[in-house]
Structures are given as C-alpha cells and as structure tokens.
Design a protein around this motif. Structure first.
Motif, PDB file in Angstrom:
ATOM      1  N   PRO A 384      -3.361  -4.072   5.245  1.00  0.00           N
ATOM      2  CA  PRO A 384      -3.988  -5.213   5.937  1.00  0.00           C
ATOM      3  C   PRO A 384      -5.498  -5.254   5.739  1.00  0.00           C
ATOM      4  CG  PRO A 384      -3.694  -3.429   7.485  1.00  0.00           C
ATOM      5  CD  PRO A 384      -3.208  -2.911   6.137  1.00  0.00           C
ATOM      6  N   SER A 385      -6.086  -6.337   6.233  1.00  0.00           N
ATOM      7  CA  SER A 385      -7.547  -6.423   6.319  1.00  0.00           C
ATOM      8  C   SER A 385      -8.019  -5.510   7.437  1.00  0.00           C
ATOM      9  CB  SER A 385      -7.989  -7.858   6.595  1.00  0.00           C
ATOM     10  OG  SER A 385      -7.636  -8.712   5.535  1.00  0.00           O
ATOM     11  N   PRO A 386      -9.180  -4.848   7.284  1.00  0.00           N
ATOM     12  CA  PRO A 386      -9.701  -3.990   8.357  1.00  0.00           C
ATOM     13  C   PRO A 386     -10.270  -4.826   9.498  1.00  0.00           C
ATOM     14  CG  PRO A 386     -11.246  -4.082   6.541  1.00  0.00           C
ATOM     15  CD  PRO A 386     -10.022  -4.832   6.091  1.00  0.00           C
ATOM     16  N   PRO A 387     -10.499  -4.214  10.653  1.00  0.00           N
ATOM     17  CA  PRO A 387     -11.059  -4.967  11.788  1.00  0.00           C
ATOM     18  C   PRO A 387     -12.387  -5.660  11.469  1.00  0.00           C
ATOM     19  CG  PRO A 387     -10.194  -2.863  12.536  1.00  0.00           C
ATOM     20  CD  PRO A 387     -10.120  -2.846  11.036  1.00  0.00           C
ATOM     21  N   LEU A 444     -16.003  -5.645   2.224  1.00  0.00           N
ATOM     22  CA  LEU A 444     -14.735  -6.328   1.988  1.00  0.00           C
ATOM     23  C   LEU A 444     -14.735  -6.962   0.601  1.00  0.00           C
ATOM     24  CD1 LEU A 444     -14.459  -8.220   5.423  1.00  0.00           C
ATOM     25  CD2 LEU A 444     -13.457  -5.998   4.822  1.00  0.00           C
ATOM     26  N   ALA A 445     -13.538  -7.310   0.133  1.00  0.00           N
ATOM     27  CA  ALA A 445     -13.402  -7.975  -1.165  1.00  0.00           C
ATOM     28  C   ALA A 445     -12.081  -8.720  -1.210  1.00  0.00           C
ATOM     29  CB  ALA A 445     -13.483  -6.971  -2.309  1.00  0.00           C
ATOM     30  N   ASP A 446     -12.044  -9.802  -1.989  1.00  0.00           N
ATOM     31  CA  ASP A 446     -10.811 -10.562  -2.219  1.00  0.00           C
ATOM     32  C   ASP A 446     -10.196 -10.105  -3.540  1.00  0.00           C
ATOM     33  OD1 ASP A 446     -11.624 -11.933   0.012  1.00  0.00           O
ATOM     34  OD2 ASP A 446     -12.361 -13.675  -1.102  1.00  0.00           O
ATOM     35  N   LEU A 447      -8.895  -9.847  -3.519  1.00  0.00           N
ATOM     36  CA  LEU A 447      -8.186  -9.455  -4.728  1.00  0.00           C
ATOM     37  C   LEU A 447      -7.406 -10.659  -5.245  1.00  0.00           C
ATOM     38  CD1 LEU A 447      -7.289  -7.210  -6.709  1.00  0.00           C
ATOM     39  CD2 LEU A 447      -5.310  -6.847  -5.206  1.00  0.00           C
ATOM     40  N   ARG A 448      -7.634 -11.036  -6.513  1.00  0.00           N
ATOM     41  CA  ARG A 448      -6.983 -12.193  -7.111  1.00  0.00           C
ATOM     42  C   ARG A 448      -6.158 -11.752  -8.313  1.00  0.00           C
ATOM     43  NH1 ARG A 448     -11.199 -15.274  -9.386  1.00  0.00           N
ATOM     44  NH2 ARG A 448     -10.513 -14.730 -11.480  1.00  0.00           N
ATOM     45  N   ALA A 449      -4.889 -12.159  -8.320  1.00  0.00           N
ATOM     46  CA  ALA A 449      -4.005 -11.913  -9.460  1.00  0.00           C
ATOM     47  C   ALA A 449      -3.753 -13.250 -10.130  1.00  0.00           C
ATOM     48  CB  ALA A 449      -2.692 -11.270  -9.004  1.00  0.00           C
ATOM     49  N   PRO A 461      -7.174 -12.111   0.752  1.00  0.00           N
ATOM     50  CA  PRO A 461      -8.597 -11.999   1.090  1.00  0.00           C
ATOM     51  C   PRO A 461      -8.911 -10.797   1.984  1.00  0.00           C
ATOM     52  CG  PRO A 461      -7.546 -13.625   2.499  1.00  0.00           C
ATOM     53  CD  PRO A 461      -6.473 -13.099   1.580  1.00  0.00           C
ATOM     54  N   HIS A 462     -10.171 -10.386   1.924  1.00  0.00           N
ATOM     55  CA  HIS A 462     -10.777  -9.464   2.885  1.00  0.00           C
ATOM     56  C   HIS A 462     -10.068  -8.112   2.972  1.00  0.00           C
ATOM     57  CE1 HIS A 462     -12.692 -13.183   3.743  1.00  0.00           C
ATOM     58  NE2 HIS A 462     -11.766 -13.651   4.544  1.00  0.00           N
ATOM     59  N   LEU A 463      -9.762  -7.535   1.823  1.00  0.00           N
ATOM     60  CA  LEU A 463      -9.303  -6.146   1.793  1.00  0.00           C
ATOM     61  C   LEU A 463     -10.515  -5.215   1.788  1.00  0.00           C
ATOM     62  CD1 LEU A 463      -6.480  -6.282  -0.906  1.00  0.00           C
ATOM     63  CD2 LEU A 463      -6.186  -6.111   1.566  1.00  0.00           C
ATOM     64  N   PRO A 464     -10.341  -3.969   2.158  1.00  0.00           N
ATOM     65  CA  PRO A 464     -11.451  -3.022   1.964  1.00  0.00           C
ATOM     66  C   PRO A 464     -11.854  -2.976   0.495  1.00  0.00           C
ATOM     67  CG  PRO A 464      -9.756  -2.076   3.381  1.00  0.00           C
ATOM     68  CD  PRO A 464      -9.197  -3.357   2.839  1.00  0.00           C
ATOM     69  N   LEU A 467     -10.433  -0.166  -1.608  1.00  0.00           N
ATOM     70  CA  LEU A 467      -8.998  -0.339  -1.860  1.00  0.00           C
ATOM     71  C   LEU A 467      -8.769  -1.406  -2.925  1.00  0.00           C
ATOM     72  CD1 LEU A 467      -6.005   0.125  -1.177  1.00  0.00           C
ATOM     73  CD2 LEU A 467      -6.252  -1.579   0.640  1.00  0.00           C
ATOM     74  N   ALA A 468      -9.495  -2.518  -2.857  1.00  0.00           N
ATOM     75  CA  ALA A 468      -9.344  -3.584  -3.843  1.00  0.00           C
ATOM     76  C   ALA A 468      -9.676  -3.078  -5.245  1.00  0.00           C
ATOM     77  CB  ALA A 468     -10.233  -4.766  -3.477  1.00  0.00           C
ATOM     78  N   GLY A 469     -10.749  -2.263  -5.359  1.00  0.00           N
ATOM     79  CA  GLY A 469     -11.093  -1.718  -6.670  1.00  0.00           C
ATOM     80  C   GLY A 469     -10.032  -0.776  -7.192  1.00  0.00           C
ATOM     81  N   GLN A 470      -9.460   0.031  -6.325  1.00  0.00           N
ATOM     82  CA  GLN A 470      -8.406   0.944  -6.751  1.00  0.00           C
ATOM     83  C   GLN A 470      -7.166   0.191  -7.206  1.00  0.00           C
ATOM     84  OE1 GLN A 470      -7.285   3.730  -3.688  1.00  0.00           O
ATOM     85  NE2 GLN A 470      -5.510   4.492  -4.828  1.00  0.00           N
ATOM     86  N   VAL A 471      -6.784  -0.833  -6.433  1.00  0.00           N
ATOM     87  CA  VAL A 471      -5.610  -1.625  -6.790  1.00  0.00           C
ATOM     88  C   VAL A 471      -5.834  -2.358  -8.110  1.00  0.00           C
ATOM     89  CG1 VAL A 471      -4.202  -3.619  -6.105  1.00  0.00           C
ATOM     90  CG2 VAL A 471      -4.824  -1.882  -4.413  1.00  0.00           C
ATOM     91  N   LEU A 472      -7.056  -2.812  -8.350  1.00  0.00           N
ATOM     92  CA  LEU A 472      -7.359  -3.551  -9.577  1.00  0.00           C
ATOM     93  C   LEU A 472      -6.970  -2.750 -10.817  1.00  0.00           C
ATOM     94  CD1 LEU A 472      -8.863  -6.088 -10.820  1.00  0.00           C
ATOM     95  CD2 LEU A 472     -10.851  -4.577 -10.951  1.00  0.00           C
TER      96      LEU A 472
END
Length: 508
Positions: A384-387, A444-449, A461-464, A467-472
C-alpha cells in the motif's frame, strides 16, 4: 503508389500472391456506390446551401425559360451525373480486390491514387465484422483486420455478403493460427481452401434493463442532472441572464445525449462468447459489430466500478489491444471495441478476467480478487501507500496498492470509482517512476507500467520511493523472462488444436 499498413511490413518483406484470378477476390459490386453516399450527401448539401443564398436570382433566371426546358435540363443533368457515377464506380470496383496468402492479407484499391495494404498474419490482433445500417439493409458487411501497428494500420475489406464475410474471418483466423484448411472436392486449381467456423459457447449476455439503468447511473448522467438542478434555481433567481446561460447549455446537453446514445448503442444486444479462435463479442443497435480477439492479444485489463453502481455491485471490463486503442468512437470517447463487458455483476466480471488471464499466479485467487476490488491498505498482500501519502492523496491513499504475482502485476486504486488493473508480465511494454515536488519531499513515487494505447493506463500512485525503485528493476527482469517463455504466434498449434472443426468445446 504503395501504402503498406503500419502494423504490417513493406511489400518486399512479404511474398505477394501471384497475379492469378483464382487467388485474387473481388468485393461486392455495390461497394463503390455505398462508399460514395456520404460524399454525394455532402455535395447535395453544398449545392442546396448555395442555391438558398441566391434563391431569388435562381428563380428569376429559371422563370425566363419554359417549364419543360427546365425539367428536361434538370433531368439531363441528373442522368449525366448518374452515368458518370456508375462509370467511376465500375472502374473503382474493378480495382478493389483482396487475397489471403500463407503469410499475409493483401488489399489493393484505387484508380488515380492506388493503395496496396499488406498485413502479416502473425501480427493480427483481431478480426471484426461490421454491419453498418445501410449495409444491413442489403445484406452486406465489412471485414476489419486489425494489426499491431500505428494509426490506420488495419486492413478494411468492404463490402462482402454476410456469409462471405464470415468465411473470410474464419480463413484469416485459421491461417493466423497455423491451420491449413481443407480443399473443397472438385475445387479448381489454386482455389482457396475452406476453413470451418470454430465452435463457440456464450459466456455472458447483457440484459436490456441493466444496460438502461447503468447508463442512467453513469457519471455523465449524474453530472448532467446536477447541472440542471443547479441552473434551474439560478435561472429563477437571476432572471433573464440566468435563463440565457441555461439555454446556452443546450449544445452541451445535445453532446451529452450523443454520449448516452453511444453507450447504449455499444451495449445493446451485447454478448460475449469463447471459442478456440478467441473471445467473440457482438453488439450494436443500428450498426452491428462482431469482434474476435485471438488468444494472447490482450495487453492489459481494467475492472472499474462507479460509485452508484455499488448498489448492484456492477463492474465494467475494458482492455488494451494493440491497434484498437488508436481510434475513438462518437463524441471523442474511446472506441467501444476496447470494452469486453459494458456492465455486469462481480462474478461475471471475474469470469471475464479469467478468460483473458487464465492464471492469476496466486494460491488463493478468490481472496486476492476480493481484496483487489474492495480492499484497502495491505489486504490480500497488496503493497500500500504509506501514511505520508495522505498529505497528497487524502481521499484515496488507503485504496492504492500493488501486488506482484507469478504471472501479472495487479494495481488497485480509486475511492469514488474503484479500479483494478491487471498487466501480464510478458505484456509490460516499459516501466517508469514519476515524482512530483511534494512526492519527492515525502519520499513517494508513482510506478507506471506502460501498455499499448488504450483506455487502460496501468499506474499505482504514491508508493514508497525506495520500493518503487526496487520494483522497477525487478519487474524489468521479470518481464524479459516472461517474454522469453512465450509460445509461437500460431496459437492453435501452441495449445495443440489441429483444426477448429475438431477442437473440443470450451469447458463449462
């Protein structure tokens, strides 16, 4: 002049069929006349408009001649125009021809400006049979072959008799699937083989009552009602100026009506069926359309639920298919060809999702689907998105979530309109991370596929940011591995089906 389809390849890369009358086929002789009716209507409108501007001078000029002469002159002009139109139509028809070869579909037309379009069979994304209103009246149809290319990459063969259009669709899909067809007994040398229609099983049919109610509860309808309820009291209070503003919205109301009709028309008599050659969709009120999406052609899927649809737990299912998302329907709305279920219950929507993605890649798919459709935070194992995201997304941050399974990316978002986007790993076109100034400050960062053009835009939108960089990077490697395991384009060979005629019925 040569104009190869964007989704196809230039003529030099595809072996053109020989100049043989048994290979090349002609469209129906009425094709040029049907195509010319719009141009003729515009011409008549222009002439009538110009005559209306000078109606007095025209009547004065005509009154100087005997009535018989005027009638004969008008009749003669009409006869000349008709003869010219018939002659041009005959010449145009002689130049319209098509052929289906071992590797591609060929379509040639044009007199002054000649067009030659070649579409490779292994690039075909879908085959549609469109029956416009005028064509339906005389039993003619259009076969639209969509390829994985840019704008106007399709090959459009018009017009054919209904049964001939059905046979052509079966042949194109059969050849694209790697089948050879059967030779008709007593066939002439070089005659095209016969491909049987693949069996199908109906999965879903949209009731008319549900369609009407879903259109009335759509966001466009609600917005129009709210505007009317607000402007009528304003008109009563302000007076003439308010009523003038109210009547100034009539063009917008007409545009809204056009949008409602477009939604109703695309869902009228909607049915979804499955067969060995893909997903089959049929719909339309005045003009009807029959689509066939071959297996593996869907790039992304989105399930969405508007706020007022929650009373009936209705969902809408849309897809991205290469080539299909590049055109728009009436009023600039996305083409109805990307909608594989206009509205239906949750169970129906999930069944449609299984048709596109047979394996969700999780051990408990029911739990994951429930969390994806209505869950929040880390329900169902979603990331999820963080607080901290509440500062930039106070209403919907709890719904944002990403789940990576063995086979796909699942992206969940939306509070008023709930959405679930599913992208198979092998269909990921590219990946990107986006950050605004406030997101950078909050980490925060938005991950787009990225997917092919279409209504589905896979973004969570709004992932840590970490985490977004790792998933990329992990998803880029995962997508490469999934693409390397894909089977051949000839899907019926891939699944071991020898011929549609002998293919087993889809399981209940």
């Amino acid at each position: 002049m040569s104009e190869p389809a964007d989704g196809a390849v230039p003529t030099g890369e595809v072996e053109a069929p020989p100049e043989d009358s048994t290979i090349w086929r002609q469209v129906h002789p009425a094709t040029p006349l049907i195509n010319a009716w719009k141009a003729l209507g515009v011409l008549v409108a222009i002439v009538a408009f110009n005559m209306m501007e000078s109606i007095g001078a025209t009547l004065e000029l005509v009154s100087e001649f005997p009535v018989v002469w005027v009638v004969l002159a008008v009749a003669g002009a009409l006869v000349v125009v008709l003869l010219v139109a018939l002659g041009y139509s005959w010449l145009a028809w002689k130049r319209m021809r098509y052929a289906v070869g071992e590797d591609a579909v060929f379509h040639h037309q044009g007199i002054l400006f000649r067009s030659q379009r070649h579409a490779r069979l292994n690039r075909i994304q879908g085959v549609d049979i469109v029956r416009p209103l005028l064509g339906r009246l005389v039993g003619l149809a259009v076969v639209n072959i969509e390829t994985a290319g840019g704008a106007k990459s399709n090959v459009r063969i018009q017009f054919l008799k209904d049964d001939e259009a059905e046979r052509l669709r079966a042949e194109v899909l059969g050849r694209a699937a790697g089948l050879r067809g059967t030779t008709r007994p007593g066939a002439a040398p070089g005659e095209a083989p016969v491909f049987s229609q693949a069996p199908e099983r109906r999965v879903y049919a949209l009731p008319l009552g549900d369609l009407l109610l879903s259109v009335l509860l759509s966001p466009a309808a609600v917005t129009l009602v709210v505007l009317v309820l607000l402007l009528v009291p304003v008109g009563l209070l302000v007076g003439d100026a308010g009523w003038a503003a109210f009547f100034g919205l009539i063009p917008a109301a007409l545009a809204g009506f056009g949008l409602f009709y477009s939604q109703f028309d695309s869902g009228f008599n909607f049915t979804l069926a499955v067969s060995p050659d893909g997903i089959r969709l049929r719909h339309g009120l005045l003009s009807t359309q029959a689509q066939t999406l071959p297996p593996g052609r869907v790039q992304a899927v989105r399930l969405s639920q508007f706020l007022l649809w929650r009373v009936r737990d209705w969902w809408r299912v849309e897809v991205n298919v290469a080539g299909y998302g590049l055109d728009t329907g009436n009023n600039g709305v996305p083409s109805s060809r990307t909608v594989i279920m206009p509205v239906g219950g949750r169970a129906d929507a999930v069944n449609v999702l299984w048709l596109v993605l047979h394996d969700l890649g999780v051990d408990e798919p029911d739990t994951v689907i429930a969390a994806a459709l209505t869950g929040t935070l880390d329900d169902g194992g979603f990331l999820p998105s963080p607080p901290a995201a509440r500062w930039v997304d106070p209403l919907t941050w709890r719904r944002n979530g990403l789940l990576i399974t063995r086979t796909a990316l699942l992206m969940r978002r939306g509070r008023l309109t709930r959405t679930l986007t599913v992208v198979p790993h092998e269909r990921t076109q590219s990946l990107a991370i986006q950050q605004g100034p406030w997101e950078r400050r909050l980490g925060l960062a938005d991950l787009r596929a990225d997917s092919v053009p279409g209504p589905v835009r896979p973004v969570v939108p709004h992932l840590p940011a970490t985490l977004a960089g790792q998933v990329l990077f992990e998803q880029a490697a995962r997508a490469r591995a999934a693409r390397s395991k894909e089977g051949p384009e000839e899907w019926m060979r891939r699944v071991g089906v020898a011929d549609p005629e002998t293919a087993p019925e889809p399981e209940e």
